[in-house]
Design a protein around this motif. Sequence first.
Motif, PDB file in Angstrom:
ATOM      1  N   GLY A  38       0.644  -1.080  -0.006  1.00 16.56           N
ATOM      2  CA  GLY A  38       0.027  -0.039  -0.063  1.00 16.56           C
ATOM      3  C   GLY A  38       1.072   1.312  -0.255  1.00 16.56           C
ATOM      4  N   LEU A  39       2.297   1.200  -0.098  1.00 12.91           N
ATOM      5  CA  LEU A  39       2.964   2.376  -0.385  1.00 12.91           C
ATOM      6  C   LEU A  39       2.552   3.253  -1.348  1.00 12.91           C
ATOM      7  CD1 LEU A  39       6.402   0.525   0.157  1.00 12.91           C
ATOM      8  CD2 LEU A  39       5.456   2.562   1.735  1.00 12.91           C
ATOM      9  N   LYS A  40       2.360   4.562  -1.360  1.00 13.23           N
ATOM     10  CA  LYS A  40       1.939   5.438  -2.142  1.00 13.23           C
ATOM     11  C   LYS A  40       3.131   5.969  -3.220  1.00 13.23           C
ATOM     12  CE  LYS A  40       1.396   9.884  -0.277  1.00 13.23           C
ATOM     13  NZ  LYS A  40       0.739  11.184  -0.004  1.00 13.23           N
ATOM     14  N   ASN A  41       4.254   5.948  -2.788  1.00 14.01           N
ATOM     15  CA  ASN A  41       5.455   6.043  -3.611  1.00 14.01           C
ATOM     16  C   ASN A  41       6.668   5.427  -3.081  1.00 14.01           C
ATOM     17  OD1 ASN A  41       6.622   7.896  -1.575  1.00 14.01           O
ATOM     18  ND2 ASN A  41       5.003   9.291  -1.869  1.00 14.01           N
ATOM     19  N   LYS A  42       7.654   5.459  -3.400  1.00 15.46           N
ATOM     20  CA  LYS A  42       8.767   5.082  -3.134  1.00 15.46           C
ATOM     21  C   LYS A  42       9.883   5.948  -2.377  1.00 15.46           C
ATOM     22  CE  LYS A  42       9.050   1.142  -6.394  1.00 15.46           C
ATOM     23  NZ  LYS A  42       9.872   0.502  -7.245  1.00 15.46           N
ATOM     24  N   THR A  73      12.836  -0.190  -2.015  1.00 16.64           N
ATOM     25  CA  THR A  73      13.428  -0.498  -3.215  1.00 16.64           C
ATOM     26  C   THR A  73      12.272  -1.111  -4.123  1.00 16.64           C
ATOM     27  OG1 THR A  73      14.181  -2.452  -2.291  1.00 16.64           O
ATOM     28  CG2 THR A  73      15.529  -0.904  -2.273  1.00 16.64           C
ATOM     29  N   GLU A  74      11.257  -1.625  -3.365  1.00 19.37           N
ATOM     30  CA  GLU A  74      10.250  -2.437  -4.267  1.00 19.37           C
ATOM     31  C   GLU A  74       8.877  -2.356  -3.240  1.00 19.37           C
ATOM     32  OE1 GLU A  74      11.880  -6.161  -4.399  1.00 19.37           O
ATOM     33  OE2 GLU A  74      11.501  -6.885  -2.273  1.00 19.37           O
ATOM     34  N   THR A  75       7.697  -2.538  -4.066  1.00 19.26           N
ATOM     35  CA  THR A  75       6.475  -2.731  -3.408  1.00 19.26           C
ATOM     36  C   THR A  75       5.802  -4.046  -3.837  1.00 19.26           C
ATOM     37  OG1 THR A  75       5.595  -1.551  -5.143  1.00 19.26           O
ATOM     38  CG2 THR A  75       6.233  -0.414  -3.106  1.00 19.26           C
ATOM     39  N   PRO A  76       5.374  -4.984  -3.060  1.00 17.50           N
ATOM     40  CA  PRO A  76       5.253  -4.623  -1.537  1.00 17.50           C
ATOM     41  C   PRO A  76       6.641  -4.801  -0.915  1.00 17.50           C
ATOM     42  CG  PRO A  76       4.308  -6.589  -1.954  1.00 17.50           C
ATOM     43  CD  PRO A  76       4.597  -6.045  -3.283  1.00 17.50           C
ATOM     44  N   LEU A  77       7.049  -4.079   0.138  1.00 17.38           N
ATOM     45  CA  LEU A  77       8.429  -4.232   0.696  1.00 17.38           C
ATOM     46  C   LEU A  77       8.268  -5.343   1.975  1.00 17.38           C
ATOM     47  CD1 LEU A  77      11.140  -2.569   1.127  1.00 17.38           C
ATOM     48  CD2 LEU A  77       9.910  -1.265   2.792  1.00 17.38           C
ATOM     49  N   THR A  78       9.649  -6.144   2.247  1.00 16.92           N
ATOM     50  CA  THR A  78       9.469  -7.090   3.274  1.00 16.92           C
ATOM     51  C   THR A  78      10.742  -6.665   4.123  1.00 16.92           C
ATOM     52  OG1 THR A  78       8.833  -8.737   1.856  1.00 16.92           O
ATOM     53  CG2 THR A  78       9.921  -9.479   3.482  1.00 16.92           C
ATOM     54  N   ILE A  79      10.377  -6.398   5.421  1.00 17.16           N
ATOM     55  CA  ILE A  79      11.164  -6.655   6.824  1.00 17.16           C
ATOM     56  C   ILE A  79      11.214  -7.733   7.285  1.00 17.16           C
ATOM     57  CG2 ILE A  79      11.660  -5.105   8.655  1.00 17.16           C
ATOM     58  CD1 ILE A  79      10.480  -2.628   7.221  1.00 17.16           C
ATOM     59  N   THR A  80      12.388  -8.245   7.920  1.00 15.47           N
ATOM     60  CA  THR A  80      12.474  -9.564   8.691  1.00 15.47           C
ATOM     61  C   THR A  80      13.152  -9.142  10.095  1.00 15.47           C
ATOM     62  OG1 THR A  80      12.681 -10.735   6.636  1.00 15.47           O
ATOM     63  CG2 THR A  80      13.366 -11.754   8.630  1.00 15.47           C
ATOM     64  N   PHE A  81      12.362  -9.649  11.082  1.00 11.90           N
ATOM     65  CA  PHE A  81      13.057  -9.809  12.664  1.00 11.90           C
ATOM     66  C   PHE A  81      13.147 -11.141  12.769  1.00 11.90           C
ATOM     67  CE2 PHE A  81       9.897  -6.215  12.274  1.00 11.90           C
ATOM     68  CZ  PHE A  81      10.405  -5.123  12.683  1.00 11.90           C
ATOM     69  N   GLU A  82      14.600 -11.242  13.564  1.00 12.32           N
ATOM     70  CA  GLU A  82      14.999 -12.602  13.851  1.00 12.32           C
ATOM     71  C   GLU A  82      15.176 -12.608  15.467  1.00 12.32           C
ATOM     72  OE1 GLU A  82      16.305 -14.665  11.755  1.00 12.32           O
ATOM     73  OE2 GLU A  82      16.555 -13.421   9.794  1.00 12.32           O
ATOM     74  N   ASN A  83      15.329 -13.856  15.753  1.00 20.75           N
ATOM     75  CA  ASN A  83      15.434 -14.311  17.224  1.00 20.75           C
ATOM     76  C   ASN A  83      14.261 -13.980  18.083  1.00 20.75           C
ATOM     77  OD1 ASN A  83      18.114 -15.280  16.722  1.00 20.75           O
ATOM     78  ND2 ASN A  83      18.808 -13.198  16.625  1.00 20.75           N
ATOM     79  N   LEU A  84      12.962 -14.267  17.373  1.00 20.71           N
ATOM     80  CA  LEU A  84      11.877 -13.789  18.537  1.00 20.71           C
ATOM     81  C   LEU A  84      11.472 -15.384  19.256  1.00 20.71           C
ATOM     82  CD1 LEU A  84       9.904 -11.711  16.120  1.00 20.71           C
ATOM     83  CD2 LEU A  84      10.967 -11.273  17.962  1.00 20.71           C
ATOM     84  N   LYS A  85      11.244 -15.305  20.535  1.00 17.33           N
ATOM     85  CA  LYS A  85      10.872 -16.263  21.234  1.00 17.33           C
ATOM     86  C   LYS A  85       9.320 -16.528  20.944  1.00 17.33           C
ATOM     87  CE  LYS A  85      14.524 -16.694  23.601  1.00 17.33           C
ATOM     88  NZ  LYS A  85      15.738 -17.624  23.063  1.00 17.33           N
ATOM     89  N   ALA A  86       8.914 -17.609  21.423  1.00 20.11           N
ATOM     90  CA  ALA A  86       7.387 -17.863  21.002  1.00 20.11           C
ATOM     91  C   ALA A  86       6.758 -16.982  21.975  1.00 20.11           C
ATOM     92  CB  ALA A  86       7.023 -19.319  21.459  1.00 20.11           C
ATOM     93  N   GLY A  87       5.514 -16.269  21.366  1.00 13.48           N
ATOM     94  CA  GLY A  87       4.773 -15.317  22.114  1.00 13.48           C
ATOM     95  C   GLY A  87       4.084 -14.617  21.432  1.00 13.48           C
TER      96      GLY A  87
END
Length: 153
Positions: A38-42, A73-87
């Motif tokens: 849903g980004l309206k621009n870059k 850089t692109e749409t849709p954009l992807t961000i990753t979070f690491e090392n998350l405990k269950a919850g």
Amino acid sequence: MVRGLRVSMLLLAVLGNLAWPFSAKANFNGKLTVEIDGLKNKQGQVCASIFASSEGFPSDRDRILQKQCTKITETPLTITFENLKAGSYAVAVFHDQNNDGTLNSNSLGIPIEGFGFSSNPEIRTRAPKFSEAAFLVAGPNTNIKIQLKYFLG
């Protein structure tokens, strides 16, 4: 007496085997992939913050578990979070068009940059509560999608 002891030992062994997989899974480090659409621009960047509780959600910087800002850089954009405990977690995202690191708003407090939240709750006159944006990380890979909203601009 001996028979009762055998039954108790058997029951303990069965329960122990049932409990073991749950405790083993609780110790994993999960990865969360957030797809932002849903980004309206870059222009600028997208900043995503993950919270592990309702305290400070969605705007208290001191309560953020992890935060990432990524150039668009692109749409849709992807961000990753690491090392998350269950919850249970909630994510707040905004389109930082002017790269100042904050969600800018007008004199009435209405955001002039795009924003969104995990679980895509309906936004009207206030930010969502943690419970409205919460989702569960319960395995090694969790994927969510956030649709940005723009009120002004």
